[in-house]
Design a protein around this motif. Sequence first.
Motif, PDB file in Angstrom:
ATOM      1  N   ALA A 206       1.878  -4.394  -1.554  1.00 22.66           N
ATOM      2  CA  ALA A 206       2.388  -3.378  -0.636  1.00 22.66           C
ATOM      3  C   ALA A 206       3.316  -2.401  -1.348  1.00 22.66           C
ATOM      4  O   ALA A 206       3.251  -1.189  -1.128  1.00 22.66           O
ATOM      5  CB  ALA A 206       3.108  -4.049   0.530  1.00 22.66           C
TER       6      ALA A 206
ATOM      7  N   GLU B  29       1.310  -0.063  -3.682  1.00 25.50           N
ATOM      8  CA  GLU B  29       0.607   0.958  -2.907  1.00 25.50           C
ATOM      9  C   GLU B  29       1.581   1.999  -2.352  1.00 25.50           C
ATOM     10  O   GLU B  29       1.200   3.153  -2.100  1.00 25.50           O
ATOM     11  CB  GLU B  29      -0.185   0.310  -1.764  1.00 25.50           C
TER      12      GLU B  29
ATOM     13  N   ALA C 105     -11.055   1.804   1.198  1.00 24.75           N
ATOM     14  CA  ALA C 105      -9.994   0.894   0.774  1.00 24.75           C
ATOM     15  C   ALA C 105     -10.460  -0.559   0.727  1.00 24.75           C
ATOM     16  O   ALA C 105     -10.035  -1.332  -0.138  1.00 24.75           O
ATOM     17  CB  ALA C 105      -8.790   1.026   1.713  1.00 24.75           C
TER      18      ALA C 105
ATOM     19  N   ASP D  53      -2.358  -6.305   2.531  1.00 28.49           N
ATOM     20  CA  ASP D  53      -1.035  -6.405   1.905  1.00 28.49           C
ATOM     21  C   ASP D  53      -0.485  -7.822   1.939  1.00 28.49           C
ATOM     22  O   ASP D  53       0.452  -8.145   1.192  1.00 28.49           O
ATOM     23  CB  ASP D  53      -0.048  -5.461   2.606  1.00 28.49           C
TER      24      ASP D  53
ATOM     25  N   PRO E  15      -7.652   1.479   9.904  1.00 32.63           N
ATOM     26  CA  PRO E  15      -6.906   1.565   8.639  1.00 32.63           C
ATOM     27  C   PRO E  15      -5.583   0.811   8.629  1.00 32.63           C
ATOM     28  O   PRO E  15      -5.266   0.129   7.648  1.00 32.63           O
ATOM     29  CB  PRO E  15      -6.683   3.073   8.466  1.00 32.63           C
ATOM     30  N   GLU E  16      -4.798   0.885   9.700  1.00 29.43           N
ATOM     31  CA  GLU E  16      -3.473   0.277   9.688  1.00 29.43           C
ATOM     32  C   GLU E  16      -3.539  -1.246   9.690  1.00 29.43           C
ATOM     33  O   GLU E  16      -2.858  -1.912   8.897  1.00 29.43           O
ATOM     34  CB  GLU E  16      -2.656   0.780  10.886  1.00 29.43           C
TER      35      GLU E  16
ATOM     36  N   ARG F 248      -5.021  -2.482   6.327  1.00 28.54           N
ATOM     37  CA  ARG F 248      -4.068  -2.428   5.223  1.00 28.54           C
ATOM     38  C   ARG F 248      -3.007  -3.504   5.364  1.00 28.54           C
ATOM     39  O   ARG F 248      -2.595  -4.120   4.369  1.00 28.54           O
ATOM     40  CB  ARG F 248      -3.419  -1.055   5.156  1.00 28.54           C
TER      41      ARG F 248
ATOM     42  N   ALA G 225      -8.555   5.415  -1.715  1.00 29.39           N
ATOM     43  CA  ALA G 225      -7.713   4.338  -2.229  1.00 29.39           C
ATOM     44  C   ALA G 225      -7.679   4.442  -3.747  1.00 29.39           C
ATOM     45  O   ALA G 225      -8.724   4.431  -4.397  1.00 29.39           O
ATOM     46  CB  ALA G 225      -8.272   2.977  -1.805  1.00 29.39           C
TER      47      ALA G 225
END
Length: 375
Positions: A174, A177, A192, A266, A258-259, A262, A132
Amino acid sequence: MASWLHRARGGDTPGLFHGRARGGALLAASLLALLTACTSAPRRPAELPGWGEDRLSEALPVFIAGCRRPAAALPEALCGEAEAIPAGDDAAARAFFDGRFTPRLAGEGLMTGYFEPELRGRLERPAHGQGAPLRGRPEDLVEADLGRFAESLRGRRVAGRVRDGRLEPYPDRAAIEAGESPAPILLWAEDAADKFFLQIQGSGRVVLPDGTVRRMGYAAANGRAYVPIGRLLAERGEIPRGQVSMQSILAWLHAAGPERARALMDENPSYVFFREVPARPEQGPTGSLGVPLTPLRSLAVDREHILLGRPVWIEVAHPVDGQRLRRLVIAQDTGGAIKGEARADLFWGWGDAAREAAGLMQGRATLTVLEPAAP
């Protein structure tokens, strides 16, 4: 609360006016008792509960470090007197604080904790493609103090970027990134979620593979409103409301994948940019007073109510073992969420122990400010 504050507020006399049998005599006696209790509040620091148990020689160099800073507005003679006290001399330090200051009750309020995060990082993106980025301040970021344009907006600031001659909001988390900002990448964090909490704290240490330490300090923010993801997790039933802490949020982020992690992060559109800050590894980050923070001796306060540089006696439960924590700290920092006369944030340092304590700390505390006594 068994303390002088409790007595001064009449806490030892419940139901003071609930009897009518003795009428005016009872009322007069009760008022006299209450007035007597009020006058029992400490007139000297030595009367504060636990005063004799703290090692005040540890607090003295922290006080000296910021004493001559303009923001502290402390008498030069007072600073000189403090500087003349031999290091480690508890008796002399105790006599100094007791004889040269007068207690002023700030009251009882919420005390939280903060720390300097320490995370693993690299100069280049990790080979596995995760990582990250820690970004520096972008050239197109514009900050404005609205108070310079209208007195009614004093204290309010905005950030954005100029497009076609107009100031517009800066991209949210978002979008940044996703690459919609020219912010340069300074380092890569390996995790992250750790980076996310580094942005919440505003500064921290990044340990590189060779063991060297790079300190990241706050440079700027994108101006978007901060949305606490812990509140979102509680509202959605992901974490019980009473169990929301930094530790529980981190555990959720790591378990979510991770998804999902994140996507949740966000939802907080606020984004902090960093700058590299040269400093010795044994020192804490620099606070609002302009001096390095000291673990368990530096306090973040609302400067509208407590002037920076002032010694503050705190009484609060230790977040880990529950024992009563009574000690002298110095107001050396501020924070966006630190608002109110007795609202405070205690700096715990860095490392795993500091991280645990700061993440768990959220309790009622009594604050007594030591104001310089009149000559």
